[in-house]
Design a protein around this motif. Structure first.
Motif, short mmCIF file in Angstrom:
data_model
loop_
_atom_site.label_atom_id
_atom_site.label_comp_id
_atom_site.label_asym_id
_atom_site.label_seq_id
_atom_site.Cartn_x
_atom_site.Cartn_y
_atom_site.Cartn_z
N LEU A 142 28.34 -8.73 -70.69
CA LEU A 142 27.96 -8.96 -69.30
C LEU A 142 27.53 -10.39 -69.04
CD1 LEU A 142 25.95 -5.66 -68.74
CD2 LEU A 142 28.13 -6.25 -67.67
N GLY A 143 26.83 -10.99 -69.99
CA GLY A 143 26.36 -12.36 -69.82
C GLY A 143 24.96 -12.40 -69.21
N THR A 144 24.71 -13.40 -68.36
CA THR A 144 23.40 -13.60 -67.75
C THR A 144 23.42 -13.10 -66.32
OG1 THR A 144 23.01 -15.56 -69.11
CG2 THR A 144 21.63 -15.28 -67.16
N GLY A 145 22.42 -12.29 -65.97
CA GLY A 145 22.39 -11.72 -64.62
C GLY A 145 21.01 -11.78 -64.00
N ILE A 146 20.96 -11.31 -62.76
CA ILE A 146 19.71 -11.25 -62.02
C ILE A 146 19.72 -10.00 -61.16
CG2 ILE A 146 20.55 -12.60 -60.04
CD1 ILE A 146 17.74 -13.91 -59.94
N ASP A 191 26.56 -14.23 -64.05
CA ASP A 191 27.75 -13.48 -64.43
C ASP A 191 27.77 -12.08 -63.83
OD1 ASP A 191 28.66 -15.55 -66.29
OD2 ASP A 191 26.95 -14.92 -67.53
N TRP A 192 26.59 -11.53 -63.55
CA TRP A 192 26.53 -10.16 -63.04
C TRP A 192 25.20 -9.93 -62.34
CZ3 TRP A 192 23.43 -6.07 -65.43
CH2 TRP A 192 22.64 -6.52 -66.49
N VAL A 193 25.13 -8.87 -61.55
CA VAL A 193 23.89 -8.50 -60.87
C VAL A 193 23.67 -7.00 -61.03
CG1 VAL A 193 24.03 -10.37 -59.19
CG2 VAL A 193 24.97 -8.12 -58.63
N GLU A 194 22.43 -6.61 -60.81
CA GLU A 194 22.06 -5.21 -60.87
C GLU A 194 21.41 -4.85 -59.54
OE1 GLU A 194 19.66 -3.12 -64.36
OE2 GLU A 194 18.31 -3.86 -62.80
N ALA A 195 21.80 -3.73 -58.94
CA ALA A 195 21.24 -3.31 -57.66
C ALA A 195 20.63 -1.92 -57.80
CB ALA A 195 22.33 -3.29 -56.58
N VAL A 196 19.47 -1.72 -57.16
CA VAL A 196 18.83 -0.40 -57.18
C VAL A 196 19.76 0.59 -56.48
CG1 VAL A 196 16.84 0.95 -56.45
CG2 VAL A 196 16.54 -1.41 -57.22
N ALA A 197 20.18 1.61 -57.21
CA ALA A 197 21.21 2.53 -56.71
C ALA A 197 20.79 3.22 -55.42
CB ALA A 197 21.53 3.57 -57.79
N GLU A 198 19.52 3.64 -55.35
CA GLU A 198 19.06 4.38 -54.18
C GLU A 198 19.01 3.53 -52.92
OE1 GLU A 198 17.74 6.62 -57.76
OE2 GLU A 198 17.87 4.51 -57.18
N ASN A 199 19.08 2.22 -53.06
CA ASN A 199 19.05 1.33 -51.90
C ASN A 199 20.44 0.93 -51.41
OD1 ASN A 199 16.29 1.42 -52.13
ND2 ASN A 199 16.08 -0.58 -53.10
N ILE A 200 21.46 1.51 -52.04
CA ILE A 200 22.83 1.16 -51.69
C ILE A 200 23.50 2.34 -50.99
CG2 ILE A 200 25.11 0.54 -52.60
CD1 ILE A 200 23.05 -1.68 -52.82
N CYS A 201 24.12 2.08 -49.84
CA CYS A 201 24.91 3.10 -49.14
C CYS A 201 26.38 2.85 -49.44
CB CYS A 201 24.66 3.02 -47.64
SG CYS A 201 25.61 4.22 -46.69
N PRO A 202 27.05 3.76 -50.15
CA PRO A 202 28.43 3.51 -50.58
C PRO A 202 29.39 3.16 -49.45
CG PRO A 202 27.54 5.44 -51.69
CD PRO A 202 26.54 5.06 -50.64
N GLY A 203 29.18 3.76 -48.27
CA GLY A 203 30.09 3.49 -47.16
C GLY A 203 29.78 2.21 -46.41
N HIS A 204 28.66 1.59 -46.71
CA HIS A 204 28.24 0.38 -46.01
C HIS A 204 27.60 -0.58 -47.00
CE1 HIS A 204 28.94 2.38 -42.13
NE2 HIS A 204 28.36 3.43 -42.67
N LEU A 205 28.39 -1.06 -47.94
CA LEU A 205 27.86 -1.97 -48.94
C LEU A 205 27.40 -3.27 -48.29
CD1 LEU A 205 30.50 -1.66 -51.84
CD2 LEU A 205 28.25 -0.56 -51.67
N PRO A 206 26.28 -3.82 -48.75
CA PRO A 206 25.84 -5.11 -48.22
C PRO A 206 26.93 -6.17 -48.39
CG PRO A 206 24.12 -4.12 -49.56
CD PRO A 206 25.34 -3.28 -49.75
N GLU A 254 34.04 -9.70 -54.94
CA GLU A 254 35.31 -10.39 -54.70
C GLU A 254 35.44 -11.64 -55.57
OE1 GLU A 254 35.15 -11.01 -50.52
OE2 GLU A 254 36.00 -9.04 -50.02
N ARG A 255 34.30 -12.22 -55.95
CA ARG A 255 34.31 -13.39 -56.84
C ARG A 255 34.40 -12.99 -58.30
NH1 ARG A 255 28.96 -16.20 -55.02
NH2 ARG A 255 28.92 -16.55 -57.28
N GLY A 256 34.41 -11.71 -58.58
CA GLY A 256 34.50 -11.25 -59.96
C GLY A 256 33.16 -11.02 -60.63
N VAL A 257 32.06 -11.02 -59.85
CA VAL A 257 30.73 -10.77 -60.39
C VAL A 257 30.55 -9.26 -60.54
CG1 VAL A 257 28.25 -10.99 -60.00
CG2 VAL A 257 29.79 -12.87 -59.39
N THR A 258 30.21 -8.81 -61.73
CA THR A 258 29.99 -7.39 -61.97
C THR A 258 28.70 -6.93 -61.31
OG1 THR A 258 31.15 -7.49 -64.09
CG2 THR A 258 29.62 -5.66 -63.78
N VAL A 259 28.75 -5.74 -60.72
CA VAL A 259 27.56 -5.14 -60.09
C VAL A 259 27.28 -3.81 -60.79
CG1 VAL A 259 26.49 -4.29 -57.97
CG2 VAL A 259 28.15 -6.18 -57.87
#
Length: 444
Positions: free
Chosen positions: A4-8, A25-40, A48-53
């Motif tokens: 994964l490399g270095t993330g925040i 290289d990658w980010v982590e998002a709190v799952a419960e704060n994400i709405c699948p149909g309306h991603l931030p 789109e830039r290739g950053v893993t979430v």
């Protein structure tokens, strides 16, 4: 295992800064704060830039006595699919107790609480992890947590507990070095000993975060700079294995982007120092990286009686959680002082999260919000999440008649009515005008 490399940790408050930050290289998002149909939009651009979430769950409660909730697992899987993530993570913790296994009201902690390191708890955790693995479309990794309290009668160290969990289920590990430091201060546990006992080949990635010490207790705040002792634990880990990924967590009190970048630089420096020590060791005597698996009975012998095991664990967890959030007697063997510290921390966090979930409440109640909420929390445990908690708190203030200011009472009632029904109140102009007129009249 994927590198994964270095993330925040991605948070809405620092979304713009994260997008501009170099070397992420990658980010982590709190799952419960994400709405699948309306991603931030920020996460969409990063992907789109290739950053893993990677989605990071906080409410599954894999360490609880009950089997994981199918609806929560389905929601977690939906977020994995929406983000195109290579793995998903959760915690080795329990977050609720009570219910059918104990014939008592269900209570919510609103926080990650430690499971006892016993054979019973390990058997239940292993089966819960297998249930989750079967329901999720990608590999699961589970995180060790920070703790203010210790269970009496524990049978294993943290390293032994994690080793057996990974050995019996094949689950990957998310090792939080800040939590190892927290447990060192709060429970006297040696981080080096835990690292020596871990199955290092099972590590998916590593968390690094800050905290603060008060009256001899370390608080894992995720709102302060990463201290040197945590970086030292990271260096020790990196001297044993090259972690596939390392991530900086920050949840509150966000500094300027330049400060976050400096912290990431410190993390990279700790990794480089550990890698140099690992290379030097490789030239000499081979270093042992894992401890032998402790002797234990075959899993089948335990699982044959898992129903009564779940009930025993359920009763123990319900008694502890009730003492923390409902003021019932402290279970035998627990440190009463530490339980008091934990109870106050839970109440404070609950007030803070409700203020975030329902930001209108601190505005309506002003300086009296926190005092009123803490008084309410003592006799009213959370039973169904923070949004319900906010509504129940407002309803309590209204029904108890403790609001002397008529304007405050009217605004709070309007807020409660707007959100407590099965559907939002009418937005038709005529209805809205009538409501606005009523509010004006009430203020006179």
């Amino acid at each position: 295992m994927e590198r994964l490399g270095t993330g925040i940790g991605w948070r809405p408050e620092i979304a713009d800064a994260v997008e501009r930050m170099p070397g992420i290289d990658w980010v982590e998002a709190v799952a419960e704060n994400i709405c699948p149909g309306h991603l931030p939009e920020s996460l969409v651009r990063l992907r789109e830039r290739g950053v893993t979430v990677v989605p990071h769950g906080v409410s599954l409660g894999l360490g609880g006595a009950e089997r994981p909730d199918a609806g929560r697992l389905a929601a977690l899987a939906e977020r994995v699919e929406a983000l195109g993530s290579p793995l998903v993570t959760e915690h080795i913790a329990f977050v609720r107790a009570g219910g059918s296994l104990t014939a008592s009201p269900r209570l919510e902690a609103g926080h990650l609480l430690p499971v006892p390191r016993t054979r019973d708890a390990l058997d239940v955790l292993c089966e819960n992890v297998r249930v989750a693995q079967d329901a999720l479309p990608v590999p699961l990794a589970v995180e060790n947590i920070a703790a203010l309290i210790a269970w009496p009668g524990e049978e294993m160290t943290e390293g032994q507990f994690l080793y057996e969990l990974a050995d019996r289920t094949g689950v990957r590990l998310l090792i939080d070095v800040a939590n190892l430091h927290t447990n060192h201060v709060n429970r006297g546990e040696d981080p080096a000993e835990a690292l020596a006992e871990l199955p290092l080949e099972a590590i998916a990635y590593v968390h690094v975060a800050g905290g603060f010490e008060r009256d001899g207790v370390w608080h894992d705040s995720h709102a302060h700079p990463v201290p040197q002792p945590v970086l030292d634990v990271l260096t020790d880990l990196a001297s044993r294995v090259s972690p596939p990924g390392v991530l900086l967590e920050r949840d509150e009190n966000f500094p300027e982007p330049a400060e976050l970048e400096r912290e990431l630089g410190s993390i990279r420096g700790a990794l480089e120092k550990g890698a140099a020590e690992r290379a030097a060791t490789a030239e000499g005597v081979s270093r042992e990286t894992t401890a032998p698996v402790p002797e234990h009975s075959p899993a089948s012998e335990h699982l044959a009686e898992l129903a009564p095991t779940r009930q025993r664990l359920a009763l123990a967890q319900a008694a502890l959680l009730s003492a923390l959030v409902a003021g019932t007697p402290v279970p035998e063997g627990f440190d009463r002082v530490r339980l008091g510290v934990q109870a106050r921390a839970l109440a404070g966090k609950r007030a803070d999260v409700v203020a975030k979930v329902a930001p209108e409440l601190p505005v309506i109640l002003g300086d009296g919000y926190r005092r009123a909420f803490l008084a309410y929390s003592h006799g009213h445990p959370m039973t169904d999440g923070y949004r319900r908690d906010a509504l129940d708190f407002a309803g309590h203030l209204l029904t108890e008649g403790r609001l002397e200011d008529a304007r405050v009472r009217a605004e709070l009632r309007e807020w409660w009515l707007e959100r407590s029904g099965p559907k939002p109140r009418s937005r038709r102009p005529g209805v809205r005008l009538a409501r606005a007129t009523r509010r004006v009249l009430l203020r006179r």
